[in-house]
Design a protein around this motif. Structure first.
Motif, mmCIF file in Angstrom:
data_model
loop_
_atom_site.group_PDB
_atom_site.id
_atom_site.type_symbol
_atom_site.label_atom_id
_atom_site.label_comp_id
_atom_site.label_asym_id
_atom_site.label_seq_id
_atom_site.Cartn_x
_atom_site.Cartn_y
_atom_site.Cartn_z
ATOM 1 N N SER A 113 21.553 30.500 -14.598
ATOM 2 C CA SER A 113 21.033 31.930 -14.327
ATOM 3 C C SER A 113 21.678 32.787 -15.560
ATOM 4 C CB SER A 113 21.813 32.688 -13.224
ATOM 5 O OG SER A 113 23.265 32.202 -13.181
ATOM 6 N N ASN A 114 22.550 32.307 -16.321
ATOM 7 C CA ASN A 114 23.215 32.770 -17.644
ATOM 8 C C ASN A 114 22.383 32.320 -18.838
ATOM 9 O OD1 ASN A 114 23.969 30.041 -17.866
ATOM 10 N ND2 ASN A 114 26.062 30.471 -17.803
ATOM 11 N N GLU A 184 31.118 26.966 -17.458
ATOM 12 C CA GLU A 184 31.685 27.829 -16.545
ATOM 13 C C GLU A 184 32.476 26.939 -15.428
ATOM 14 O OE1 GLU A 184 31.468 30.679 -16.472
ATOM 15 O OE2 GLU A 184 29.655 31.317 -17.874
ATOM 16 N N THR A 197 27.579 30.690 -10.926
ATOM 17 C CA THR A 197 26.575 30.332 -12.106
ATOM 18 C C THR A 197 25.675 29.167 -11.654
ATOM 19 O OG1 THR A 197 28.091 31.325 -13.694
ATOM 20 C CG2 THR A 197 26.180 30.168 -14.507
#
Length: 525
Positions: A113-114, A184, A197
């Motif tokens: 998603s990042n 992350e 994430t």
């Protein structure tokens, strides 16, 4: 690593959960485009759970339902049915006839998603990380049969297993195998806080005041098609407030957790759509076979001979559950009603013969223990009913104790109880998940009970069977042994209930065959 905590999720429609929901102001309503799902779960950071949204540290149904919407796994369970199908993977399969080498080729173009790329290397990182951290509250036991994992040409991952395991694809479909971003989620440390994430169909926008707000992930590449762009999971302190919120229109849908009398009330309402399906969640008694009162097999058999399951589900649970006569629930291949075959209907005379033949003096003093705040208010009535059934026979003198879940779970693992009540919802829909966790070498009950035939012969044979119906004979034999030796006593199998207001679509698909919440199926019509 033993499955010792947070592995016993609550039965939808009957039980309450381990987490206590935060308060919500009456009348509060999300915007009209957001679909609101009410629950008695909550999700928050605390001293005991600093990383409540890290897949390496969490093994409970409530949070796994969030993970299934926000993380991808190589495989996932289908809308209905039991065979896993590709998700982050394009294809998967065993590469040998012994079920010890398993290869998955990933989809191209996957991203988190990042915006970071998701490739085979991230999968290897994610699986190794769970095994390296091996958190006592986490799901590492599900992956413990992995001997090695490596990337191979063609954006693929190859798993080498210590022993044959035909159920391994099912385990890759659980959040234990959630794929995380190495930037992350460090290889040897948990990610604290509430941020997620992932690469699933939804992203978490906010976790606050007992609510989780999710929105559709524009970067998602997979086989699911979210039917609503915005979803909110809203926690309530108890089932009464949850029911009130539904009937007032503050929330759109409830899957967890309503009491039996609430289900009956909602069934009569014209503005509520109540869906009922058989669940694979079960409730059972556990005997501490090291305790003097429960060490003798005849005592355990006598209890099995006396318990009236029909009365429990009729009088306590108002038929929102079904009698269960095996540790493997009905609806799964390999199920046999072994306890009914062995003991038939409740019979005090037969129970007395068992005790007399073993030279057991009566009445037998026995203490039944249950948690006071995990499985719902009906649990207290259930254990009062169980004690009354045993005491009426004149063969037992039973007392009942209870404790909050945090104290109860520790005391159970430490062997402080003679007989205690537990529940189980499957990680995946296969009889293996009702056998190995209870009777395998690394059983989550930390039980002193051992049976070499089950552990050394039967379980390995079931896992070597690629076609699961080929394992039926071994599963039947396991159930026969359990019915004879009674280390656990199955009581009932639950029913899943979904209550939704008129206009909510996809209600029939809200829960799949393993009672997994499928948020992406829900929408408005």
């Amino acid at each position: 690593m033993n499955r010792k905590t947070l592995v016993l999720p609550a039965l939808a429609g009957v039980m309450t959960t381990v987490l206590t929901a935060c308060g919500t102001q009456p009348g509060a309503r999300a915007d009209g485009d957001t679909l609101v799902v009410g629950t008695t779960d909550s999700f928050e950071v605390s001293a005991s759970t600093p990383a409540p949204f890290d897949p390496a540290a969490v093994y409970d149904t409530a949070t796994w339902n969030v993970f299934r919407s926000t993380f991808q796994t190589l495989l996932r369970l289908p809308r209905s049915g039991t065979l896993p199908e590709p998700e982050a993977a394009e294809k998967c399969g065993f590469t040998d006839t012994r079920n010890t080498h398993y290869r998955c080729t990933l989809r191209e173009g996957l991203t988190f998603s990042n915006g970071r790329d998701l490739t085979a290397a991230e999968v290897v990182h994610s699986i190794r990380r769970v095994l390296t951290i091996s958190d006592s509250h986490g799901p590492a036991a599900l992956l413990s049969n992995i001997k090695a994992i490596e990337t191979t040409p063609g954006n693929a991952v190859l798993f080498s297993l210590k022993k044959p395991d035909a159920t391994f694809p099912h385990k890759l479909a659980t959040p234990a195998a959630a794929i995380v971003d190495p930037e992350e989620y460090p290889a040897d440390a948990l990610r604290e806080g509430t941020e997620i994430t992932g690469s699933g169909p939804y992203v978490v926008d906010e976790v606050k005041d007992g609510r989780i707000r999710l929105s559709a992930n524009p970067r998602y590449q997979g086989g699911l098609k979210p039917r609503t762009k915005s979803v909110e999971l809203r926690g309530y302190p108890d089932a009464d407030q949850l029911e009130q919120a539904l009937t007032r229109g503050e929330i759109d849908l409830v899957t967890r957790t309503l009491a039996p009398d609430q289900i009956e009330r909602l069934r009569e309402r014209d503005d509520i759509d109540l869906q009922e399906t058989t669940s694979q969640s079960i409730r059972y008694l556990v005997f501490n076979t090291d305790a003097p009162s429960a060490r003798t097999k005849a005592v355990r058999q006598a209890v099995a001979q006396l318990v009236d399951r029909q009365a429990l589900v009729r009088d306590v649970y108002l038929r929102t559950a079904e009698p269960l006569h095996s540790i493997v629930p009905g609806g799964l291949p390999g199920h046999r009603a072994a306890f009914h075959t062995r003991y038939g209907e409740p019979d005090a005379k037969a129970a007395r013969r068992l005790l007399d033949e073993a030279g057991v003096d009566t009445p037998v003093k026995l203490t039944l223990s249950h948690t006071s705040d995990y499985y719902g208010p009906a649990t207290r009535d259930e254990f009062k009913a169980l004690a009354a059934q045993l005491n009426r026979s004149g063969l037992f003198r039973v007392s009942v104790t209870s404790a909050p879940w945090k104290e109860f779970r520790k005391a159970a693992v430490d062997g402080e109880y003679q007989v205690f009540g537990m529940g189980w919802s499957p990680d995946f829909p296969d009889a293996d998940n009702f056998v190995d966790p209870f009777f395998g070498e690394d059983n989550f009950l930390d039980s002193p009970y051992r049976n070499a035939e089950i552990t050394d012969r039967l379980i390995p044979r079931t896992r070597a069977a690629a076609e699961r119906d080929q394992a039926e004979r071994q599963f039947v034999r396991i159930q026969e042994i359990v019915a004879d030796e009674v280390p656990v006593l199955p009581l009932w199998q639950g029913k899943s209930h979904v209550a939704a207001r008129s206009g909510v679509t996809g209600v029939e698909w809200a829960l799949n065959s393993s009672s997994v919440l499928q948020l992406w199926e829900l929408g408005r019509g």
